[in-house]
Write an enzyme that holds these catalytic residues in place. Structure first.
Site, short mmCIF file in Angstrom:
data_model
loop_
_atom_site.label_atom_id
_atom_site.label_comp_id
_atom_site.label_asym_id
_atom_site.label_seq_id
_atom_site.Cartn_x
_atom_site.Cartn_y
_atom_site.Cartn_z
N THR A 20 -3.88 5.41 3.63
CA THR A 20 -2.58 5.88 3.17
C THR A 20 -2.66 6.60 1.83
OG1 THR A 20 -1.59 3.98 4.30
CG2 THR A 20 -0.20 5.15 2.74
N LYS A 31 0.83 -1.21 0.00
CA LYS A 31 0.00 0.00 0.00
C LYS A 31 0.85 1.26 0.00
CE LYS A 31 0.67 1.22 4.46
NZ LYS A 31 0.89 2.53 5.11
#
Length: 334
Positions: A247, A190
């Site tokens: 994120t 990620k």
């Protein structure tokens, strides 16, 4: 529970705060004396968490042996690429029954090893005594005691439950999982996808582009996870899509911020200076791509991010490359 936190950075200090709020006896190891002094005397970490008041019982030391003395649990939160040499120095001070928790979201560039694997190798612990924590945990929000949740993964479910109880507070809700591989991969990949989202943002692309990168980035994660033995369901949970959304969407994310700097035309060196803290996705992207090639897994977003970081393609060329891929059926194997 006597706990040592090996890191006085933003996330290490924040998780130490969580553990102290949950009633544990917590000592933080800080490399810099001024940070240790600020935590001990002013109950703050002005360099990493300005304006946040830390628990009065939270202590800090610059001596790793003192931090580790008598620790039942050791929490490690340092840059991924510095983990192995640091563990070599710290390992003699670990107890034989110590449980180690990794907060790190990266892959070692020289070996392709996940952080839990590096810990078992360097400290000499069995996998049953090594856990990882992953999820949508932007340090600043957790430090402000805003509601958050995470996943604590360990192959020994009882250890995961023990760590879950040790970290539960009114604002921080930990879940358990036994899929260490999936939780670590979700956290590592990620960061790379957040770099790509940042690139798109820096180029002025819209929310559609962000959604595409996040969705196809999740597909890349699942493809690599499948060949490495992860549980596919992990990627639909907090350590997968949850962490990815936070994120990639938040301006508090250092990886997204780093990518935005690149998208606006800054060099890697300039973006590093502007971001100030470590963006793990920068070095991890290369390690993940090598791991994918080793297992015959296609990761086009990761490949383009690596191309930008290595200076082989510009940010604008990166966007064109991703959109010029041949159309395929939408499935995780594509």
């Amino acid at each position: 529970m006597r706990t040592a936190v090996l890191s006085a950075g933003s996330w290490g200090t924040t998780y130490a705060m969580v553990l102290a709020d949950a009633g544990n006896d917590v000592v933080v190891h800080a490399r810099r004396p001024e940070i240790a002094d600020a935590i001990n005397t002013r109950h703050e970490n002005p360099d990493y968490l300005p304006g946040i008041t830390l628990p009065t019982g939270l202590r800090a030391t610059t001596d790793p042996a003192a931090a580790l003395d008598g620790a039942e649990v050791v929490v490690v939160s340092i840059p991924a690429q510095s983990l192995r040499p640091n563990l070599a120095a710290w390992a003699p001070h670990f107890g034989g029954d110590t449980i180690v928790v990794s907060l790190m979201k990266g892959v070692e560039t020289t070996t392709g090893s996940r952080m839990s694997e590096v810990i078992t190798q360097e400290v000499g612990l069995s996998p049953e005594r090594v856990a990882v924590l992953s999820g949508p945990n932007l340090a600043r929000e957790v430090a402000a005691r805003q509601p958050a949740a995470s996943v604590i993964a360990c192959v020994d479910e009882k250890v995961a439950q023990q760590l879950q109880e040790a970290a539960a507070t009114p604002y921080f809700r930990p879940y358990t999982n036994t899929d260490v591989v999936g939780c670590e991969l979700g956290g590592a990949v990620k960061n790379v996808i957040a770099l790509a989202v940042g690139l798109a943002s820096g180029l002025g692309l819209g929310d559609n582009a962000t959604a595409v990168l996040m969705t196809r980035g999740l597909a890349e994660t699942a493809r690599l996870g499948q060949v490495l033995g992860a549980d596919p369901l992990t990627f639909s949970g907090l350590a997968g899509v949850g962490d990815l959304v936070a994120t990639c969407s938040s301006p508090l994310s250092r990886n997204r911020t780093f990518g935005t700097h690149l998208g606006k035309g800054l060099s890697v060196e300039e973006a590093t200076a502007q971001t100030r803290q470590t963006a793990e996705g920068v070095e991890t992207s290369t390690a993940l791509l090598a791991l994918a090639h080793r297992h015959g897994v296609e990761m086009p977003i990761t490949e383009v991010v690596v191309g930008v970081i290595e200076g082989k393609v510009t940010a604008r060329e990166a966007a064109d490359l991703l959109m010029s891929r041949a159309p395929k059926p939408e499935r995780y194997s594509s």
